[in-house]
Design an enzyme around this catalytic site. Structure first.
Site, PDB file in Angstrom:
ATOM      1  N   GLY A  49      34.513  45.093  36.317  1.00 46.31           N
ATOM      2  CA  GLY A  49      34.540  44.150  37.131  1.00 46.31           C
ATOM      3  C   GLY A  49      34.578  42.503  37.037  1.00 46.31           C
ATOM      4  O   GLY A  49      34.313  41.806  37.569  1.00 46.31           O
ATOM      5  N   HIS A  59      42.691  42.805  34.782  1.00 44.77           N
ATOM      6  CA  HIS A  59      41.647  42.316  35.669  1.00 44.77           C
ATOM      7  C   HIS A  59      42.357  42.413  37.152  1.00 44.77           C
ATOM      8  O   HIS A  59      43.453  41.765  37.432  1.00 44.77           O
ATOM      9  CB  HIS A  59      41.285  40.732  35.698  1.00 44.77           C
ATOM     10  CG  HIS A  59      40.373  40.632  34.491  1.00 44.77           C
ATOM     11  ND1 HIS A  59      40.216  39.362  33.786  1.00 44.77           N
ATOM     12  CD2 HIS A  59      39.714  41.455  33.547  1.00 44.77           C
ATOM     13  CE1 HIS A  59      39.449  39.486  32.936  1.00 44.77           C
ATOM     14  NE2 HIS A  59      39.116  40.712  32.866  1.00 44.77           N
ATOM     15  N   THR A  60      41.769  42.918  38.142  1.00 45.70           N
ATOM     16  CA  THR A  60      42.003  42.978  39.638  1.00 45.70           C
ATOM     17  C   THR A  60      41.248  42.329  40.422  1.00 45.70           C
ATOM     18  O   THR A  60      40.049  42.245  40.376  1.00 45.70           O
ATOM     19  CB  THR A  60      41.943  44.505  40.085  1.00 45.70           C
ATOM     20  OG1 THR A  60      42.878  45.149  39.133  1.00 45.70           O
ATOM     21  CG2 THR A  60      42.539  44.535  41.567  1.00 45.70           C
ATOM     22  N   THR A  94      46.891  50.499  23.523  1.00 42.50           N
ATOM     23  CA  THR A  94      47.893  50.294  24.601  1.00 42.50           C
ATOM     24  C   THR A  94      49.144  50.144  24.258  1.00 42.50           C
ATOM     25  O   THR A  94      50.154  49.958  24.995  1.00 42.50           O
ATOM     26  CB  THR A  94      47.428  49.182  25.494  1.00 42.50           C
ATOM     27  OG1 THR A  94      47.359  47.831  24.724  1.00 42.50           O
ATOM     28  CG2 THR A  94      46.149  49.049  26.031  1.00 42.50           C
ATOM     29  N   ASP A 133      36.518  47.365  31.884  1.00 45.93           N
ATOM     30  CA  ASP A 133      36.767  47.636  33.251  1.00 45.93           C
ATOM     31  C   ASP A 133      35.556  47.597  34.164  1.00 45.93           C
ATOM     32  O   ASP A 133      35.342  48.459  35.141  1.00 45.93           O
ATOM     33  CB  ASP A 133      37.178  49.174  33.403  1.00 45.93           C
ATOM     34  CG  ASP A 133      38.342  49.457  32.263  1.00 45.93           C
ATOM     35  OD1 ASP A 133      39.315  48.764  32.435  1.00 45.93           O
ATOM     36  OD2 ASP A 133      38.220  50.235  31.560  1.00 45.93           O
ATOM     37  N   ARG A 168      45.920  54.914  32.877  1.00 49.36           N
ATOM     38  CA  ARG A 168      45.072  55.997  32.323  1.00 49.36           C
ATOM     39  C   ARG A 168      43.766  56.253  33.293  1.00 49.36           C
ATOM     40  O   ARG A 168      43.115  55.402  33.716  1.00 49.36           O
ATOM     41  CB  ARG A 168      44.767  55.826  30.830  1.00 49.36           C
ATOM     42  CG  ARG A 168      45.939  55.924  30.178  1.00 49.36           C
ATOM     43  CD  ARG A 168      45.467  55.955  28.726  1.00 49.36           C
ATOM     44  NE  ARG A 168      45.152  54.771  28.263  1.00 49.36           N
ATOM     45  CZ  ARG A 168      44.608  54.243  26.999  1.00 49.36           C
ATOM     46  NH1 ARG A 168      44.760  55.259  25.945  1.00 49.36           N
ATOM     47  NH2 ARG A 168      44.428  52.820  26.690  1.00 49.36           N
ATOM     48  N   LYS A 224      36.905  40.131  39.103  1.00 51.24           N
ATOM     49  CA  LYS A 224      36.153  39.872  40.445  1.00 51.24           C
ATOM     50  C   LYS A 224      35.065  38.962  40.063  1.00 51.24           C
ATOM     51  O   LYS A 224      35.002  37.795  41.144  1.00 51.24           O
ATOM     52  CB  LYS A 224      35.717  41.093  41.117  1.00 51.24           C
ATOM     53  CG  LYS A 224      35.238  40.687  42.458  1.00 51.24           C
ATOM     54  CD  LYS A 224      34.243  41.740  42.799  1.00 51.24           C
ATOM     55  CE  LYS A 224      33.766  41.187  44.196  1.00 51.24           C
ATOM     56  NZ  LYS A 224      32.711  41.885  44.987  1.00 51.24           N
ATOM     57  N   ILE A 238      28.069  49.252  42.939  1.00 50.02           N
ATOM     58  CA  ILE A 238      26.906  50.297  43.308  1.00 50.02           C
ATOM     59  C   ILE A 238      27.374  50.973  44.541  1.00 50.02           C
ATOM     60  O   ILE A 238      26.636  51.861  45.178  1.00 50.02           O
ATOM     61  CB  ILE A 238      25.596  49.212  43.703  1.00 50.02           C
ATOM     62  CG1 ILE A 238      24.342  50.230  43.439  1.00 50.02           C
ATOM     63  CG2 ILE A 238      25.921  48.208  44.616  1.00 50.02           C
ATOM     64  CD1 ILE A 238      23.061  49.521  43.509  1.00 50.02           C
ATOM     65  N   ASP A 239      28.280  50.413  45.292  1.00 46.09           N
ATOM     66  CA  ASP A 239      28.828  51.120  46.787  1.00 46.09           C
ATOM     67  C   ASP A 239      29.299  52.414  46.434  1.00 46.09           C
ATOM     68  O   ASP A 239      29.333  53.406  47.372  1.00 46.09           O
ATOM     69  CB  ASP A 239      29.929  50.157  47.535  1.00 46.09           C
ATOM     70  CG  ASP A 239      30.983  49.756  46.540  1.00 46.09           C
ATOM     71  OD1 ASP A 239      30.541  48.964  45.407  1.00 46.09           O
ATOM     72  OD2 ASP A 239      31.912  49.866  47.028  1.00 46.09           O
TER      73      ASP A 239
END
EC number: 6.3.4.4
Length: 428
Positions: A15, A41-42, A130, A13, A304, A18, A333-334
């Protein structure tokens, strides 16, 4: 570079979707080398959000070849659901843009059934699966009783293999766990349908990928999950069933180690994990809740809530060592903007000794007390930063600490979910 790896440097998770999407712009081929549809993945492109589980992130570009490697376990039903989902969003999926290894193992209905039954049987010692049949499919692979894609698309081979395997699986399901037997004809007919739909996509991907590398094409290997979920080097048994580290590329995509030129570890600016297992820097207070809400830390695949904690440099140093990372890409980091003080773990105290590695024993890891170094936070939102100099001084100090401790440079910084909220600060 000719061939490089993008992999998770924590518990997943981080990233990766991206980052793969961002780096895929300059790649010709994107390869998934392990895992299954347990990954999530988003990717945000413009105003559209895409949620991917099996198909490589390069599919969102029109000119990339996307490859599902032999190290992946493939659920045909999930694959075609994902294809339909992407096509509904205007993404074209053809055999010219997606190929699947003939050696990949197939997730069958009994794998999903056994996954759920075994997890329930563990009671309070469950491992947080899962329930998608990933582990049981890898188990059959190692027991040499699995059904591969090349078997599935050969009717006679599939018929024989399914009969033999289902007889054994039904005995386990009914006699050991008291479940209901699965129907042979129902599975056979369903999967014959998948076989015909799969056939045009099926190739010997090792031949194709190696030729691309030899021809000087840019090949990106996309990992799923993360280093601390690796079957060998993760927090066993709270791990996935495949090799998530750089070495997994060679096995899962059929390329030699000398073909790999770079390995980028994706790391959040803090730490998260899903499910059970030791987590030395976990925040069990309002700060942890704040990070979870601000960072939208809920699983793409399961929904979850993720456990959140301070950045653990011991984990990142371990990941860099195991996979030979050439750089880090730091994401989210934002999310940390607004915290007055940040803590970073620079070591563990275990039985009176200070260590800078992740111990194999869960019991030892659970005893580890994190040693923290504090940093001043920053109030400014950095979502609009587009170059290193746009970042607050304290954020730059934070990133410099990652580099100094891990002896690995930070090459990319992400300040939001969109493609343009990414800055390349050095060559990867």
């Amino acid at each position: 570079m000719s061939a490089f790896i993008v992999l998770g440097a924590q518990w997943g998770d981080e990233g990766k979707g991206k980052m793969t999407d961002y780096l895929a712009e300059n790649a010709d081929v994107v390869v998934r080398f392990q895992g299954g549809n347990n990954a999530g993945h988003t990717v945000v492109v413009g105003e559209k959000e895409y949620k991917l589980h099996l198909i490589p992130s390069g599919i969102l570009y029109n000119d990339k070849l996307n490859v599902i490697g032999n190290g992946v376990v493939l659920d045909p039903k999930a694959l075609f659901e994902e294809i339909n989902y992407l096509e509904s969003l205007g993404v074209e999926i053809t055999p010219d843009r997606l190929i699947i290894s003939d050696r990949a193992h197939v997730i069958m209905p009994y794998h999903r059934i056994l996954d759920g039954i075994k997890e329930r049987a563990r009671g309070n010692k469950d491992i947080g699966t899962t329930g998608k049949g990933i582990g049981p499919s890898y188990t059959d692979k190692m027991e040499r009783s699995g059904i591969r894609v090349c078997d599935l698309i050969h009717k006679e081979v599939f018929e024989e293999n399914l009969k033999e395997t289902l007889e054994v699986k039904n005995k386990i399901i009914t006699e050991i766990f008291g479940g209901r037997a699965l129907d042979y004809n129902e599975i056979y007919n369903e999967y014959l349908g998948y076989a015909e739909k799969l056939r045009p996509f099926v190739k010997d991907i090792s031949v194709i990928v190696n030729k691309k590398i030899k021809d000087g094409k840019e090949v990106l290997f996309e990992g799923a999950q993360g280093t601390l979920l690796d079957i060998d080097y993760g927090t066993y048994p709270y791990v996935t069933s495949s090799s998530t580290i750089a070495g997994g590329v060679c096995i899962g995509a059929g390329v030699g180690p000398t073909a790999i030129t770079n390995a980028v570890g994706i790391a959040k600016a803090y730490t998260t994990r899903v499910g059970k297992g030791p987590f030395p820097t976990e925040l069990l207070d309002s700060t942890g809740d704040w990070v979870r809400e601000k960072g939208h830390e809920f699983g793409v695949t399961t929904g979850r809530a993720r456990r959140c904690g301070w950045l653990d440099l011991v984990i990142l140093k371990t990941s860099a060592r195991i996979s030979g990372l050439t750089s880090f890409a730091v994401t989210k980091i934002d999310t940390l903007a607004g915290l007055d003080t940040l803590k970073v773990c620079t070591g563990y105290r275990l039985n009176g000794e200070i260590i800078d590695y992740v111990p194999a024993s869960l019991e030892d890891l659970a005893k580890c007390e994190p040693i923290y170094e504090e940093f001043e936070g920053w109030d400014d939102s950095i979502a609009n930063a587009r170059c290193y100099e746009d970042l607050p001084e304290n954020a730059i100090k934070y990133l410099k600490k990652i580099e100094d401790f891990t002896e690995t440079k930070v090459s990319i910084v992400s300040v939001g979910p969109k493609r343009d909220q990414t800055m390349m600060i050095s060559e990867i």
